[in-house]
Design a protein around this motif. Sequence first.
Motif, mmCIF file in Angstrom:
data_model
loop_
_atom_site.group_PDB
_atom_site.id
_atom_site.type_symbol
_atom_site.label_atom_id
_atom_site.label_comp_id
_atom_site.label_asym_id
_atom_site.label_seq_id
_atom_site.Cartn_x
_atom_site.Cartn_y
_atom_site.Cartn_z
ATOM 1 N N GLN A 32 -10.128 4.742 -0.928
ATOM 2 C CA GLN A 32 -10.904 3.513 -1.042
ATOM 3 C C GLN A 32 -12.385 3.739 -0.780
ATOM 4 O O GLN A 32 -13.232 2.956 -1.191
ATOM 5 C CB GLN A 32 -10.404 2.465 -0.040
ATOM 6 N N LEU A 33 -12.673 4.806 -0.037
ATOM 7 C CA LEU A 33 -14.076 5.080 0.291
ATOM 8 C C LEU A 33 -14.763 5.741 -0.895
ATOM 9 O O LEU A 33 -14.127 6.458 -1.660
ATOM 10 C CB LEU A 33 -14.154 6.006 1.501
ATOM 11 N N GLY A 35 -14.748 0.120 2.733
ATOM 12 C CA GLY A 35 -13.416 0.688 2.558
ATOM 13 C C GLY A 35 -12.330 -0.360 2.487
ATOM 14 O O GLY A 35 -11.602 -0.470 1.499
ATOM 15 N N LEU A 36 -12.258 -1.151 3.526
ATOM 16 C CA LEU A 36 -11.217 -2.176 3.575
ATOM 17 C C LEU A 36 -11.500 -3.280 2.564
ATOM 18 O O LEU A 36 -10.580 -3.871 1.986
ATOM 19 C CB LEU A 36 -11.156 -2.752 4.992
ATOM 20 N N PHE A 65 -13.751 6.589 9.273
ATOM 21 C CA PHE A 65 -13.716 7.033 7.877
ATOM 22 C C PHE A 65 -12.585 8.019 7.635
ATOM 23 O O PHE A 65 -12.742 9.010 6.952
ATOM 24 C CB PHE A 65 -15.054 7.665 7.486
ATOM 25 N N ILE A 122 -6.795 2.717 8.486
ATOM 26 C CA ILE A 122 -6.361 1.354 8.177
ATOM 27 C C ILE A 122 -6.535 1.012 6.703
ATOM 28 O O ILE A 122 -6.222 -0.089 6.283
ATOM 29 C CB ILE A 122 -7.057 0.301 9.073
ATOM 30 N N PHE A 123 -7.007 1.958 5.905
ATOM 31 C CA PHE A 123 -6.964 1.825 4.439
ATOM 32 C C PHE A 123 -6.930 3.242 3.868
ATOM 33 O O PHE A 123 -7.398 4.176 4.521
ATOM 34 C CB PHE A 123 -8.164 1.044 3.909
ATOM 35 N N PRO A 124 -6.366 3.430 2.652
ATOM 36 C CA PRO A 124 -6.290 4.789 2.115
ATOM 37 C C PRO A 124 -7.678 5.391 1.946
ATOM 38 O O PRO A 124 -8.628 4.686 1.594
ATOM 39 C CB PRO A 124 -5.625 4.585 0.749
ATOM 40 N N PHE A 152 -10.218 -3.143 -0.853
ATOM 41 C CA PHE A 152 -8.791 -3.247 -0.769
ATOM 42 C C PHE A 152 -8.349 -4.697 -0.701
ATOM 43 O O PHE A 152 -7.274 -5.070 -1.141
ATOM 44 C CB PHE A 152 -8.460 -2.559 0.543
ATOM 45 N N VAL A 159 0.851 -1.174 0.000
ATOM 46 C CA VAL A 159 0.000 0.000 0.000
ATOM 47 C C VAL A 159 0.889 1.227 0.000
ATOM 48 O O VAL A 159 1.825 1.307 0.803
ATOM 49 C CB VAL A 159 -0.853 0.010 1.281
#
Lengths: 280, 273
Positions: A217-218, B59-60, A208, A212-214, B63, A75
């Motif tokens: 991604q949302l 979201g996750l 949000f 824990i993720f970019p 991924f 990532v």
Amino acid sequence: MTTLEPLELAEEARRAAARVRRFGAWYAAEHQIRVWRRYLGVNIASAIGTPVLYLFAFGVGLGVLVTANAGPAGVDGVSYLVFVAPALIVTAAVTIASGEFTYPVMQGFKWNPTYIGMNAAPLSARQIIDGVVLFVGLRMLTASVVYFAIMAAFGASPSPAAALTVLIATLGGLAFGTPLLAYSATLREDRGQFAVVQRVIVLPLTLFSGTIFPLAQLPWFLQWIGWLSPLWHASELGRVVSYGAERPGWLVAVHVGYLVLLAVAGWLLAVRIATRRLDA
Amino acid sequence: MSAVTEERALRRGSVRSLYAGNATAVVVRGLQATRSSNWVVVISGFVEPIFYLLSLGVGLGGFIGTVTDAAGNHIPYAAYIAPALLAVSAMNGAIYDSTWNVFFKMNFGKLYEGMLATSLGPLDVALGEILLALLRGAVYGVGFQIVMQVMGLNLAWTALLAVPAVMLIAFAFAAVGMGITSYFRSFQQMEWIPFVLLPMFLFSATFFPITVYPEPIQWLVQALPLWHAVELVRGLTTGILSPLMLVHVVYFLVLVVGGLSFTTRRLRALFLD
């Protein structure tokens, strides 16, 4: 025992009052630290246990799934563990902030009104609020140092500049916390507002915010929550210092500016509200 | 004097002395108390797992893609994580209700002392409190199930059985939690509760399969209640059933019975003996 002459007594009292005028905020912070000692056992356990557990769960365990999908490039150009670590340390500071700036503040004003007591002694409302912020800042700083040491042991902080995440996390915690402090200072009755604030404001800002993720991604209609969240700004800063994530200079400036602005504005507002409440 | 001793001896002896068959009185009292408290708090408890689902699932999930379970099935990440969140929210709800609520009522409200001074016995109180917690859990569970259905995360009709499964899980956690709470004397000690729940939350196959761990750690995880809960609910919502799921059910039945008798005994020791 020597008895003091009335004149000496008056002089002594004047000196003590001058000390309080100068160091009052530190006295207020000291009080909090002394109270804190009662919680020390569970605090130490969670200061050490929480990072270990989170790094194992998100960095290592979830990392296996992410790597299986995203490939070895990972990532943002680094392994998932390295990507997630700066966000985890900021999250820890934010968690402390959202705990310390809510119920304990209500307690100080109402349930066990130490603020009222301090204010009756020569401490001003400003000094009391400053003391609270100083104490929580110190607590976040200590916890962040421990967190960082464990992160480093996991190999999650590749560059020496990564040590700056300790300060970034504390700043992020304050940016998140002082507006909350201001809100808590306005409350006169506990009708479950804290639980609601926790679930409806703190939790979404935490979930949000590209930790824990970019954030990309949302879906677009959720991304603005991340932009508002101090957690996102602080995590991104942490990534820049930790593994040299490439972010444009203006964006770094926005991150720093937004965090400082929130922390200072919240702080000043809290002082204003507390002054009005205590001096009334 | 001797009459008192005789009565004590009687109390110890039979179930009737512990249970007046009137747990509903405790439930009704609880509902009336809820009516006067803040409804926003109750409703906000419902949105909490949905935020988690949106953040982690969407979201996750974008991924991670799919997860391969122990049997080699590929499950979309959101569908993998949703039943786990449902099980976790059942656990959290039950623990919150049976620890903080009970702690307040026990130490500040002196509510149980009052109740036990009436014809109610300790088992009435324990059962009533737990039923109350279950009622709230059921409302949240059904709501979450509807959201899962709308998001297309229920992969089989057996998902309908997830709601009773969640009730069973919550019952077990509440029964044990209430007994443990009776030992706590201060707020500071209560801080240990999240500290114990956190590792369970993180490692019970909630966010990733336990196969990423070495085998001894897998065994340890498999001993924990949340792992059984997650596996049971996940099996039902994904429709990947196995006879092993009966083991999970039995595990929770044992916890329910054990927890209830433990809590009842504690209440008797605290307030009646």
